[in-house]
Scaffold this active site. Structure first.
Site, short mmCIF file in Angstrom:
data_model
loop_
_atom_site.label_atom_id
_atom_site.label_comp_id
_atom_site.label_asym_id
_atom_site.label_seq_id
_atom_site.Cartn_x
_atom_site.Cartn_y
_atom_site.Cartn_z
NE ARG A 50 0.11 1.52 3.49
CZ ARG A 50 1.09 2.39 3.72
NH1 ARG A 50 2.34 1.97 3.88
NH2 ARG A 50 0.85 3.67 3.80
N GLY A 51 0.25 2.41 -0.11
CA GLY A 51 1.01 3.64 -0.24
C GLY A 51 1.18 3.95 -1.72
CB ALA A 52 0.57 7.04 -3.68
NE ARG A 84 -6.08 0.87 -1.53
CZ ARG A 84 -5.49 1.44 -0.46
NH1 ARG A 84 -4.20 1.21 -0.23
NH2 ARG A 84 -6.16 2.24 0.34
CD GLN A 178 -3.20 2.55 7.02
OE1 GLN A 178 -3.79 2.95 8.02
NE2 GLN A 178 -3.83 2.31 5.89
CG ASP A 219 -3.19 7.92 -1.39
OD1 ASP A 219 -2.98 8.30 -0.22
OD2 ASP A 219 -2.98 6.76 -1.80
CG ASN A 229 -2.43 11.60 2.61
OD1 ASN A 229 -1.90 10.69 1.97
ND2 ASN A 229 -2.08 11.86 3.86
CE LYS A 230 -5.20 5.69 4.70
NZ LYS A 230 -6.18 4.82 3.96
O1 MRU Z 1 -4.54 3.24 2.47
P1 MRU Z 1 -3.07 3.45 2.36
O2 MRU Z 1 -2.29 2.90 3.50
O3 MRU Z 1 -2.53 3.00 1.02
O4 MRU Z 1 -2.91 5.04 2.40
C1 MRU Z 1 -1.62 5.59 2.23
C2 MRU Z 1 -1.60 7.07 2.38
O5 MRU Z 1 -2.60 7.70 2.59
C3 MRU Z 1 -0.27 7.72 2.18
O6 MRU Z 1 -0.20 8.90 2.92
C4 MRU Z 1 -0.08 8.06 0.70
O7 MRU Z 1 -0.29 6.93 -0.12
C5 MRU Z 1 1.26 8.60 0.43
S1 MRU Z 1 2.49 7.36 0.54
C6 MRU Z 1 4.00 8.01 0.24
#
Ligand code: MRU
Length: 331
Positions: A50-52, A84, A178, A219, A229-230
Protein backbone atom coordinates in the site's frame (compact mmCIF):
# COMPACT_ATOMS: atom_id res chain seq x y z
CA UNK A 1 15.37 -2.86 16.29
CA UNK A 2 16.85 0.62 16.07
CA UNK A 3 19.44 0.79 13.32
CA UNK A 4 18.22 -2.29 11.41
CA UNK A 5 17.84 -1.41 7.72
CA UNK A 6 14.39 -1.31 6.12
CA UNK A 7 14.38 -3.74 3.17
CA UNK A 8 12.79 -2.79 -0.19
CA UNK A 9 9.01 -2.78 0.03
CA UNK A 10 8.65 -4.42 -3.37
CA UNK A 11 11.10 -5.79 -5.94
CA UNK A 12 11.23 -7.89 -9.07
CA UNK A 13 13.17 -11.12 -8.46
CA UNK A 14 13.72 -13.48 -11.41
CA UNK A 15 10.24 -14.15 -12.75
CA UNK A 16 8.20 -12.87 -9.81
CA UNK A 17 7.40 -9.99 -7.46
CA UNK A 18 8.67 -10.09 -3.89
CA UNK A 19 7.00 -7.76 -1.40
CA UNK A 20 6.90 -7.14 2.32
CA UNK A 21 3.59 -8.30 3.81
CA UNK A 22 2.67 -5.08 5.61
CA UNK A 23 -0.37 -6.69 7.23
CA UNK A 24 2.03 -8.56 9.56
CA UNK A 25 4.05 -5.57 10.72
CA UNK A 26 5.22 -4.62 13.26
CA UNK A 27 5.11 -8.16 14.70
CA UNK A 28 6.75 -9.96 11.79
CA UNK A 29 8.88 -8.77 8.88
CA UNK A 30 8.03 -11.33 6.17
CA UNK A 31 8.02 -11.28 2.37
CA UNK A 32 5.60 -12.89 -0.06
CA UNK A 33 6.47 -14.07 -3.58
CA UNK A 34 3.80 -13.09 -6.07
CA UNK A 35 3.43 -15.11 -9.26
CA UNK A 36 -0.04 -14.22 -10.56
CA UNK A 37 -2.06 -11.09 -11.25
CA UNK A 38 -4.97 -12.41 -9.17
CA UNK A 39 -2.70 -12.90 -6.16
CA UNK A 40 -1.29 -9.39 -6.62
CA UNK A 41 -4.78 -7.85 -6.81
CA UNK A 42 -5.73 -9.55 -3.53
CA UNK A 43 -2.54 -8.32 -1.85
CA UNK A 44 -3.19 -4.76 -3.02
CA UNK A 45 -6.84 -4.83 -1.90
CA UNK A 46 -5.95 -6.16 1.54
CA UNK A 47 -3.10 -3.61 1.96
CA UNK A 48 -0.27 -6.15 2.09
CA UNK A 49 1.30 -3.58 -0.25
CA UNK A 50 0.00 0.00 0.00
CA UNK A 51 1.01 3.64 -0.24
CA UNK A 52 0.86 5.54 -3.54
CA UNK A 53 4.43 5.12 -4.88
CA UNK A 54 4.60 1.43 -3.84
CA UNK A 55 1.33 0.90 -5.70
CA UNK A 56 2.90 2.48 -8.80
CA UNK A 57 5.65 -0.13 -8.76
CA UNK A 58 3.16 -2.90 -7.93
CA UNK A 59 0.91 -1.91 -10.85
CA UNK A 60 3.80 -1.94 -13.30
CA UNK A 61 4.99 -5.31 -11.98
CA UNK A 62 1.45 -6.67 -12.36
CA UNK A 63 1.55 -5.76 -16.06
CA UNK A 64 5.01 -7.39 -16.23
CA UNK A 65 3.55 -10.64 -14.82
CA UNK A 66 0.69 -10.48 -17.34
CA UNK A 67 3.13 -9.99 -20.23
CA UNK A 68 5.16 -13.03 -19.13
CA UNK A 69 2.05 -15.20 -18.90
CA UNK A 70 0.53 -13.96 -22.17
CA UNK A 71 -2.54 -12.53 -20.45
CA UNK A 72 -4.80 -9.88 -21.98
CA UNK A 73 -2.88 -6.70 -21.11
CA UNK A 74 -5.82 -4.28 -21.40
CA UNK A 75 -8.00 -6.45 -19.13
CA UNK A 76 -5.15 -6.83 -16.63
CA UNK A 77 -4.60 -3.08 -16.59
CA UNK A 78 -8.29 -2.46 -15.85
CA UNK A 79 -8.30 -5.09 -13.10
CA UNK A 80 -5.19 -3.70 -11.41
CA UNK A 81 -6.40 -0.08 -11.57
CA UNK A 82 -9.76 -1.03 -10.02
CA UNK A 83 -8.15 -2.41 -6.84
CA UNK A 84 -7.44 1.06 -5.40
CA UNK A 85 -9.01 3.94 -7.30
CA UNK A 86 -7.69 6.96 -5.38
CA UNK A 87 -3.91 6.47 -5.57
CA UNK A 88 -3.05 7.83 -9.03
CA UNK A 89 0.41 6.24 -8.99
CA UNK A 90 -1.22 2.84 -9.44
CA UNK A 91 -2.73 3.87 -12.79
CA UNK A 92 0.47 5.74 -13.67
CA UNK A 93 2.65 2.65 -13.07
CA UNK A 94 0.24 0.38 -14.96
CA UNK A 95 0.11 2.78 -17.93
CA UNK A 96 3.88 3.14 -18.07
CA UNK A 97 4.35 -0.63 -18.20
CA UNK A 98 1.55 -1.07 -20.77
CA UNK A 99 3.14 1.56 -23.03
CA UNK A 100 6.56 -0.10 -22.84
CA UNK A 101 8.00 -2.71 -25.24
CA UNK A 102 9.50 -4.50 -22.24
CA UNK A 103 7.14 -4.30 -19.21
CA UNK A 104 9.51 -6.31 -16.98
CA UNK A 105 12.37 -3.87 -17.59
CA UNK A 106 10.02 -0.88 -17.24
CA UNK A 107 8.67 -2.13 -13.91
CA UNK A 108 12.22 -2.51 -12.60
CA UNK A 109 13.05 0.99 -13.84
CA UNK A 110 10.04 2.43 -11.99
CA UNK A 111 11.16 0.69 -8.79
CA UNK A 112 14.74 1.97 -9.11
CA UNK A 113 13.61 5.52 -9.93
CA UNK A 114 11.34 5.63 -6.89
CA UNK A 115 14.18 5.56 -4.38
CA UNK A 116 16.16 8.26 -6.24
CA UNK A 117 13.04 10.40 -6.55
CA UNK A 118 12.35 10.16 -2.83
CA UNK A 119 15.92 11.04 -1.91
CA UNK A 120 15.68 14.21 -4.04
CA UNK A 121 12.31 15.04 -2.54
CA UNK A 122 13.65 14.44 0.95
CA UNK A 123 16.65 16.68 0.38
CA UNK A 124 14.39 19.48 -0.92
CA UNK A 125 12.01 19.20 2.02
CA UNK A 126 14.65 18.89 4.74
CA UNK A 127 15.25 22.64 4.52
CA UNK A 128 11.69 23.19 5.82
CA UNK A 129 12.39 21.27 9.02
CA UNK A 130 14.03 23.47 11.68
CA UNK A 131 16.61 21.95 14.01
CA UNK A 132 14.82 20.69 17.13
CA UNK A 133 11.41 20.60 15.39
CA UNK A 134 8.36 18.71 16.61
CA UNK A 135 6.69 17.29 13.52
CA UNK A 136 3.29 15.64 13.23
CA UNK A 137 2.60 13.04 10.53
CA UNK A 138 -0.40 10.92 9.60
CA UNK A 139 -0.72 7.42 8.12
CA UNK A 140 2.48 6.01 6.63
CA UNK A 141 4.32 7.90 3.92
CA UNK A 142 7.61 6.18 4.63
CA UNK A 143 9.80 3.58 2.98
CA UNK A 144 6.95 1.06 3.26
CA UNK A 145 4.63 3.31 1.22
CA UNK A 146 7.26 3.51 -1.53
CA UNK A 147 9.89 1.16 -2.87
CA UNK A 148 12.26 2.80 -0.40
CA UNK A 149 13.22 5.91 1.59
CA UNK A 150 9.74 7.48 1.81
CA UNK A 151 8.11 10.79 0.97
CA UNK A 152 6.89 12.57 4.14
CA UNK A 153 9.18 10.34 6.21
CA UNK A 154 11.84 10.84 3.52
CA UNK A 155 11.79 14.55 4.36
CA UNK A 156 12.23 13.78 8.07
CA UNK A 157 14.86 11.20 7.33
CA UNK A 158 16.84 13.66 5.19
CA UNK A 159 16.60 16.29 7.95
CA UNK A 160 17.88 13.76 10.48
CA UNK A 161 20.68 12.64 8.11
CA UNK A 162 21.65 16.32 7.78
CA UNK A 163 22.30 16.35 11.53
CA UNK A 164 19.08 18.02 12.71
CA UNK A 165 17.40 16.74 15.83
CA UNK A 166 13.66 16.21 15.62
CA UNK A 167 10.77 14.53 17.31
CA UNK A 168 7.78 13.08 15.46
CA UNK A 169 4.21 12.81 16.69
CA UNK A 170 2.83 9.69 14.97
CA UNK A 171 -0.95 9.64 14.48
CA UNK A 172 -2.12 6.05 14.95
CA UNK A 173 -4.41 6.49 11.87
CA UNK A 174 -7.68 4.70 12.42
CA UNK A 175 -9.12 2.42 11.22
CA UNK A 176 -6.18 0.38 9.89
CA UNK A 177 -3.47 1.90 12.07
CA UNK A 178 -0.81 2.54 9.43
CA UNK A 179 0.72 5.10 11.80
CA UNK A 180 0.90 2.78 14.80
CA UNK A 181 1.88 -0.32 12.88
CA UNK A 182 4.15 1.05 10.16
CA UNK A 183 5.32 4.64 10.77
CA UNK A 184 6.22 3.97 14.41
CA UNK A 185 8.10 0.82 13.32
CA UNK A 186 10.02 2.70 10.62
CA UNK A 187 10.96 5.62 12.86
CA UNK A 188 12.22 3.22 15.52
CA UNK A 189 14.44 1.54 12.92
CA UNK A 190 15.69 4.95 11.80
CA UNK A 191 16.35 5.90 15.45
CA UNK A 192 14.28 9.09 15.01
CA UNK A 193 12.59 9.97 18.34
CA UNK A 194 8.82 9.64 18.07
CA UNK A 195 5.66 9.41 20.15
CA UNK A 196 2.56 7.49 19.12
CA UNK A 197 -0.72 9.32 19.73
CA UNK A 198 -4.37 8.67 18.93
CA UNK A 199 -5.68 10.74 16.00
CA UNK A 200 -7.98 12.74 18.25
CA UNK A 201 -5.02 14.14 20.23
CA UNK A 202 -3.61 16.33 17.44
CA UNK A 203 -5.72 19.36 18.40
CA UNK A 204 -4.59 19.43 22.01
CA UNK A 205 -0.92 18.90 21.14
CA UNK A 206 -1.12 21.82 18.71
CA UNK A 207 -2.95 24.02 21.23
CA UNK A 208 -0.18 23.33 23.74
CA UNK A 209 2.45 24.51 21.21
CA UNK A 210 3.80 21.00 20.68
CA UNK A 211 3.78 20.93 16.87
CA UNK A 212 6.07 23.09 14.69
CA UNK A 213 4.99 21.63 11.35
CA UNK A 214 2.85 18.91 9.80
CA UNK A 215 4.22 16.75 6.96
CA UNK A 216 2.02 14.21 5.18
CA UNK A 217 2.05 12.27 1.91
CA UNK A 218 -0.54 12.24 -0.89
CA UNK A 219 -2.46 9.70 -2.93
CA UNK A 220 -3.44 12.14 -5.66
CA UNK A 221 -2.90 15.86 -6.12
CA UNK A 222 -5.42 17.50 -8.47
CA UNK A 223 -4.47 20.14 -11.05
CA UNK A 224 -5.66 22.90 -8.69
CA UNK A 225 -3.43 21.59 -5.85
CA UNK A 226 -6.17 19.88 -3.79
CA UNK A 227 -4.71 16.83 -2.03
CA UNK A 228 -6.32 13.42 -1.49
CA UNK A 229 -4.63 11.57 1.35
CA UNK A 230 -5.52 9.21 4.20
CA UNK A 231 -8.77 10.01 5.98
CA UNK A 232 -8.07 12.51 8.74
CA UNK A 233 -5.55 14.56 6.75
CA UNK A 234 -8.07 17.32 5.99
CA UNK A 235 -8.89 17.70 9.68
CA UNK A 236 -5.19 18.10 10.47
CA UNK A 237 -4.88 20.81 7.80
CA UNK A 238 -7.79 22.74 9.33
CA UNK A 239 -6.24 22.43 12.77
CA UNK A 240 -2.83 23.49 11.47
CA UNK A 241 -4.32 26.62 9.88
CA UNK A 242 -6.15 27.52 13.11
CA UNK A 243 -2.92 27.19 15.09
CA UNK A 244 -0.78 28.90 12.38
CA UNK A 245 1.34 25.79 11.85
CA UNK A 246 2.87 25.06 8.40
CA UNK A 247 1.19 22.15 6.62
CA UNK A 248 3.41 20.47 4.02
CA UNK A 249 2.52 17.71 1.54
CA UNK A 250 5.39 15.59 0.22
CA UNK A 251 4.96 13.59 -2.99
CA UNK A 252 6.71 12.71 -6.25
CA UNK A 253 5.61 14.48 -9.45
CA UNK A 254 3.90 11.22 -10.48
CA UNK A 255 1.28 11.80 -7.75
CA UNK A 256 0.14 15.02 -9.46
CA UNK A 257 -2.77 14.26 -11.79
CA UNK A 258 -3.14 17.04 -14.37
CA UNK A 259 -6.26 15.31 -15.73
CA UNK A 260 -8.19 15.71 -12.47
CA UNK A 261 -9.31 19.33 -12.22
CA UNK A 262 -9.95 19.51 -8.49
CA UNK A 263 -10.46 17.55 -5.31
CA UNK A 264 -14.19 17.10 -5.91
CA UNK A 265 -13.37 15.08 -9.03
CA UNK A 266 -11.16 12.59 -7.16
CA UNK A 267 -12.76 9.18 -6.65
CA UNK A 268 -12.56 8.34 -2.95
CA UNK A 269 -12.15 4.65 -2.18
CA UNK A 270 -14.75 3.22 0.20
CA UNK A 271 -13.69 0.15 2.10
CA UNK A 272 -15.23 -2.76 3.99
CA UNK A 273 -17.37 -1.63 6.98
CA UNK A 274 -15.78 -4.38 9.07
CA UNK A 275 -12.55 -2.37 9.14
CA UNK A 276 -14.39 0.16 11.32
CA UNK A 277 -16.76 -2.06 13.24
CA UNK A 278 -13.94 -4.38 14.31
CA UNK A 279 -10.73 -3.62 16.19
CA UNK A 280 -7.92 -6.14 15.61
CA UNK A 281 -10.50 -8.82 14.80
CA UNK A 282 -12.79 -8.02 17.76
CA UNK A 283 -16.21 -6.59 17.09
CA UNK A 284 -16.63 -3.19 18.80
CA UNK A 285 -19.87 -1.96 17.18
CA UNK A 286 -23.32 -3.51 17.35
CA UNK A 287 -24.56 -5.89 14.66
CA UNK A 288 -26.44 -4.11 11.90
CA UNK A 289 -24.92 -0.66 12.51
CA UNK A 290 -24.43 1.58 9.44
CA UNK A 291 -20.77 2.33 8.78
CA UNK A 292 -19.13 4.87 6.44
CA UNK A 293 -15.54 3.85 5.71
CA UNK A 294 -13.96 6.39 3.34
CA UNK A 295 -10.26 5.63 3.02
CA UNK A 296 -9.24 9.16 1.99
CA UNK A 297 -10.28 12.79 2.26
CA UNK A 298 -9.46 15.92 0.29
CA UNK A 299 -7.50 18.86 1.68
CA UNK A 300 -8.14 22.07 -0.28
CA UNK A 301 -5.03 23.64 -1.79
CA UNK A 302 -5.69 26.80 0.24
CA UNK A 303 -4.72 24.93 3.42
CA UNK A 304 -1.42 23.63 2.01
CA UNK A 305 1.70 25.64 2.84
CA UNK A 306 3.88 23.81 0.33
CA UNK A 307 4.02 20.77 -1.90
CA UNK A 308 7.43 19.10 -1.56
CA UNK A 309 8.36 17.38 -4.84
CA UNK A 310 11.39 15.70 -6.36
CA UNK A 311 12.07 18.89 -8.34
CA UNK A 312 11.86 21.15 -5.32
CA UNK A 313 9.45 22.87 -2.97
CA UNK A 314 6.41 24.35 -4.71
CA UNK A 315 4.32 27.14 -3.15
CA UNK A 316 1.37 27.48 -5.54
CA UNK A 317 -0.89 25.23 -7.67
CA UNK A 318 0.25 27.06 -10.83
CA UNK A 319 3.89 26.17 -10.08
CA UNK A 320 2.78 22.62 -9.37
CA UNK A 321 1.50 22.13 -12.92
CA UNK A 322 4.68 23.61 -14.36
CA UNK A 323 6.65 21.15 -12.24
CA UNK A 324 4.46 18.23 -13.38
CA UNK A 325 5.35 18.97 -17.00
CA UNK A 326 8.93 18.10 -16.13
CA UNK A 327 7.96 14.47 -15.65
CA UNK A 328 9.20 12.97 -18.87
CA UNK A 329 6.45 10.38 -19.21
CA UNK A 330 2.98 11.90 -19.02
CA UNK A 331 -0.03 9.90 -17.79
O1 MRU B 1 -4.54 3.24 2.47
P1 MRU B 1 -3.07 3.45 2.36
O2 MRU B 1 -2.29 2.90 3.50
O3 MRU B 1 -2.53 3.00 1.02
O4 MRU B 1 -2.91 5.04 2.40
C1 MRU B 1 -1.62 5.59 2.23
C2 MRU B 1 -1.60 7.07 2.38
O5 MRU B 1 -2.60 7.70 2.59
C3 MRU B 1 -0.27 7.72 2.18
O6 MRU B 1 -0.20 8.90 2.92
C4 MRU B 1 -0.08 8.06 0.70
O7 MRU B 1 -0.29 6.93 -0.12
C5 MRU B 1 1.26 8.60 0.43
S1 MRU B 1 2.49 7.36 0.54
C6 MRU B 1 4.00 8.01 0.24
Amino acid sequence: MAGDPIPPTIEWVGDRIRLIDQRRLPGELTVIDVTSVGQLCDLISTLAVRGAPALGAAGAMGVALASMHDLDIAATARRLKATRPTAVNLAWGVDRAVASDDPVAEAQRIAAEDVDTNRRLGAAGAALVPDGANVLTHCNAGSLACVGYGTALGVLRAASEAGKTLHVWVDETRPLLQGARLTAWELQRLAIPCTLVIDAMAASIMAAGGVDLVVVGADRVAANGDVANKIGTYGLAVLARHHRIPFHVAMPLSTIDPDTADGASIVIERRDPNEVVELAGHRVGPEGIDVDNRAFDVTPAALVTSWITDVGVVRSPAELLVARRRLSRPL
